[in-house]
Design a protein around this motif. Structure first.
Motif, PDB file in Angstrom:
ATOM      1  N   ALA A  99     -32.689  48.793  34.621  1.00 45.46           N
ATOM      2  CA  ALA A  99     -32.405  50.086  35.247  1.00 45.46           C
ATOM      3  C   ALA A  99     -33.580  51.033  35.042  1.00 45.46           C
ATOM      4  CB  ALA A  99     -31.129  50.692  34.662  1.00 45.46           C
ATOM      5  N   TYR A 138     -28.142  52.804  39.720  1.00 42.66           N
ATOM      6  CA  TYR A 138     -29.231  52.387  40.594  1.00 42.66           C
ATOM      7  C   TYR A 138     -29.405  50.872  40.591  1.00 42.66           C
ATOM      8  CZ  TYR A 138     -30.983  57.046  41.716  1.00 42.66           C
ATOM      9  OH  TYR A 138     -31.113  58.326  42.216  1.00 42.66           O
ATOM     10  N   MET A 139     -29.725  50.337  41.765  1.00 50.01           N
ATOM     11  CA  MET A 139     -29.922  48.904  41.931  1.00 50.01           C
ATOM     12  C   MET A 139     -31.360  48.481  41.696  1.00 50.01           C
ATOM     13  SD  MET A 139     -26.831  48.264  42.741  1.00 50.01           S
ATOM     14  CE  MET A 139     -26.952  46.522  43.118  1.00 50.01           C
ATOM     15  N   ASP A 140     -32.296  49.426  41.727  1.00 50.12           N
ATOM     16  CA  ASP A 140     -33.703  49.107  41.543  1.00 50.12           C
ATOM     17  C   ASP A 140     -34.437  50.351  41.051  1.00 50.12           C
ATOM     18  OD1 ASP A 140     -33.911  50.758  43.739  1.00 50.12           O
ATOM     19  OD2 ASP A 140     -34.374  49.162  45.164  1.00 50.12           O
ATOM     20  N   ALA A 179     -30.755  58.750  46.555  1.00 50.39           N
ATOM     21  CA  ALA A 179     -31.013  57.597  45.692  1.00 50.39           C
ATOM     22  C   ALA A 179     -31.971  56.666  46.436  1.00 50.39           C
ATOM     23  CB  ALA A 179     -29.710  56.882  45.325  1.00 50.39           C
ATOM     24  N   SER A 180     -32.289  55.536  45.811  1.00 52.88           N
ATOM     25  CA  SER A 180     -33.182  54.574  46.448  1.00 52.88           C
ATOM     26  C   SER A 180     -32.481  53.859  47.594  1.00 52.88           C
ATOM     27  CB  SER A 180     -33.672  53.546  45.420  1.00 52.88           C
ATOM     28  OG  SER A 180     -32.595  52.721  45.003  1.00 52.88           O
ATOM     29  N   LYS A 222     -32.075  50.596  48.327  1.00 49.84           N
ATOM     30  CA  LYS A 222     -31.191  49.503  47.931  1.00 49.84           C
ATOM     31  C   LYS A 222     -29.917  50.032  47.281  1.00 49.84           C
ATOM     32  CE  LYS A 222     -33.754  45.966  49.166  1.00 49.84           C
ATOM     33  NZ  LYS A 222     -33.316  44.996  50.200  1.00 49.84           N
ATOM     34  N   THR A 223     -30.046  51.093  46.513  1.00 46.84           N
ATOM     35  CA  THR A 223     -28.880  51.683  45.852  1.00 46.84           C
ATOM     36  C   THR A 223     -27.901  52.241  46.875  1.00 46.84           C
ATOM     37  OG1 THR A 223     -30.187  52.250  43.888  1.00 46.84           O
ATOM     38  CG2 THR A 223     -28.114  53.453  44.220  1.00 46.84           C
ATOM     39  N   TYR A 252     -26.275  49.384  48.994  1.00 45.95           N
ATOM     40  CA  TYR A 252     -25.272  48.591  48.275  1.00 45.95           C
ATOM     41  C   TYR A 252     -23.951  49.343  48.186  1.00 45.95           C
ATOM     42  CZ  TYR A 252     -22.730  46.343  44.488  1.00 45.95           C
ATOM     43  OH  TYR A 252     -21.748  45.742  43.738  1.00 45.95           O
ATOM     44  N   TRP A 253     -23.993  50.588  47.705  1.00 44.63           N
ATOM     45  CA  TRP A 253     -22.754  51.331  47.497  1.00 44.63           C
ATOM     46  C   TRP A 253     -22.069  51.666  48.811  1.00 44.63           C
ATOM     47  CZ3 TRP A 253     -20.402  51.308  43.079  1.00 44.63           C
ATOM     48  CH2 TRP A 253     -21.132  51.153  41.907  1.00 44.63           C
TER      49      TRP A 253
END
Length: 446
Positions: free
Chosen positions: A293, A382-384, A399-400, A402-403, A406-407
């Motif tokens: 993370a 966060y995913m990345d 957020a990023s 990928k984050t 995903y959510w």
């Protein structure tokens, strides 16, 4: 997590002091440094964290006592885990020794008015037990209340008239030895160290095996591919009082079990597992998974690189600053976004239509909501570790990529049998398809 020395937890509470990863807080205690292998008094071993979705690093009225937005599980100085020992068939469970003896843990399955099976538990020196629920009684290690989505949240959370979260919702059992495997089990032991499943509770008895489900259930969802940039949402399952894994019932309080136990799945909490208690959803992050993370320092650098481009408001021509700590008072530097196109501006009065929140974008003439950008600052979500260049619709939490993606595709339980995607930072239900937008900055104007 930042590399700062942490304060060891005391023996009464193995959940260390918590400070939001990047959000502001009145609590000035240092952040806990992840510890994975050192087993001494100065550096207790950290098993993992539970993050309640929707609070972005701190509760609206501040983290108090055992009720926090994030809970850190540490290895206890002395084990307190328990495991099933033996079963009794009794005619009057309330008067049985296993129930009345305050030193014994037991689970009572009421079959009929005059017949019950009591499962007696014994100490397990190889595990630690942590209990979660709505009750503020001592057996509960952390108190979880119903989450109010950010779009309807007021300064006080006392407007919950009837909670759907059980007083003793679930318990987590963690192996004290590496790799510190954590398992979740429905229902927690009360002050008398008992769990009671009434006559109407969902339960089944076959031979020497007995198990059951709690009224509103404990759901889990494990991401496919781990909690990483390539992760995909998994399938929601229900966990039983005995630790079995089952398909979901038609509705949470349904009296019928949908089918037999799923033998090729388990109740182990892998990194990124979601836990739903019918009123609040939590994310499990293992200590090992948290290594990947973004740290607070890394995150501030990523935001700083965006701000170094000196993004400007196309209308006011003033420089905008993407905040790193929640919603700071930036005045004319505060960025806003048109959610239907993603163009980032400062606050201005150009293109105002029927309401203050609906505007016409001066760059592309798209009509839509105009909201303030807020930083998603609970970094455990966060995913990345990429730049925060996307935001959720309608709340504006950044957020990023990928984050956010995903959510946006994670359907979180809602009500008795519904599911919906939410912003993990404020729990507001997402709007539109796909429920997020890429931010378009007018930067490098010099």
């Amino acid at each position: 997590m930042p590399d700062t020395k942490k304060k060891p937890p005391d023996e009464n509470s193995m959940f260390g002091d918590k400070l939001p990863t990047t959000c502001t807080s009145s609590d000035s205690k240092p952040l806990n440094k992840p510890v994975h292998s050192v087993d001494d008094d100065s550096q207790p071993i950290k098993y993992g964290e539970l993050i309640v979705l929707g609070y972005n690093g701190h509760l609206p009225n501040g983290d108090k006592g055992r009720r926090k937005s994030k809970y850190i599980l540490y290895k206890r100085p002395k084990s307190n885990g328990v495991k099933p020992f033996k079963r009794h068939l009794v005619t009057c469970p309330q008067s049985s020794k296993a129930v009345q003896d305050s030193a014994l843990h037991s689970v009572s399955y009421t079959l009929t008015r005059n017949k019950a099976i009591i499962v007696e538990y014994q100490s397990d020196d190889d595990t630690d037990m942590f209990q979660i629920g709505r009750s503020s009684e001592n057996p509960i290690d952390y108190v979880v209340m119903d989450t109010i989505p950010g779009h309807i949240r007021c300064s006080s959370e006392n407007n919950i008239t009837q909670s759907t979260i059980s007083r003793f919702a679930c318990r987590i059992i963690v192996d004290r030895n590496p790799p510190y495997t954590a398992r979740i089990i429905a229902a927690g032991f009360d002050a008398g160290k008992n769990i009671f499943l009434g006559e109407k509770a969902v339960k089944w008895y076959s031979g020497d095996e007995i198990d059951g489900l709690t009224t509103n259930g404990v759901f889990i969802m494990k991401p496919q591919g781990g909690f990483a940039a390539s992760a995909q949402p998994g399938v929601w399952r229900e966990v039983s009082v005995g630790g079995g894994v089952f398909p979901l019932r038609e509705s949470r309080p349904s009296p019928l079990k949908s089918c037999q136990v799923i033998t090729d799945e388990d109740n182990i909490l892998s990194d990124g597992t979601l836990i739903d208690l019918c009123g609040a959803t939590m994310l499990w992050r293992s200590a090992l998974g948290l290594i990947s993370a973004p740290s607070e320092h890394e995150f501030e650098d990523l935001v700083g690189e965006i701000n170094a481009g000196r993004p400007q408001c196309p209308v006011g021509l003033n420089t905008l600053v993407l905040p790193t700590r929640g919603s700071l008072n930036l005045h004319d530097k505060q960025p806003y976004v048109y959610l239907n196109c993603g163009h980032v501006h400062g606050k201005h009065q150009w293109g105002v239509l029927d309401s203050e929140s609906t505007r016409t974008c001066p760059l592309c003439l798209t009509v839509g909501p105009f909201v303030k950008l807020q930083m998603g600052c609970e970094l455990s979500l966060y995913m990345d570790s990429e730049h925060p260049t996307f935001c959720f619709n309608p709340c504006g939490h950044v957020a990023s990529e990928k984050t956010v993606k995903y959510w946006a595709y994670v359907a979180v339980p809602h009500g008795c049998h519904g599911f919906r995607a939410i912003c993990p930072f404020c729990a507001s239900p997402l709007i539109g398809n796909p429920g997020y937008v890429k931010l378009i900055f007018q930067d490098h104007a010099d």
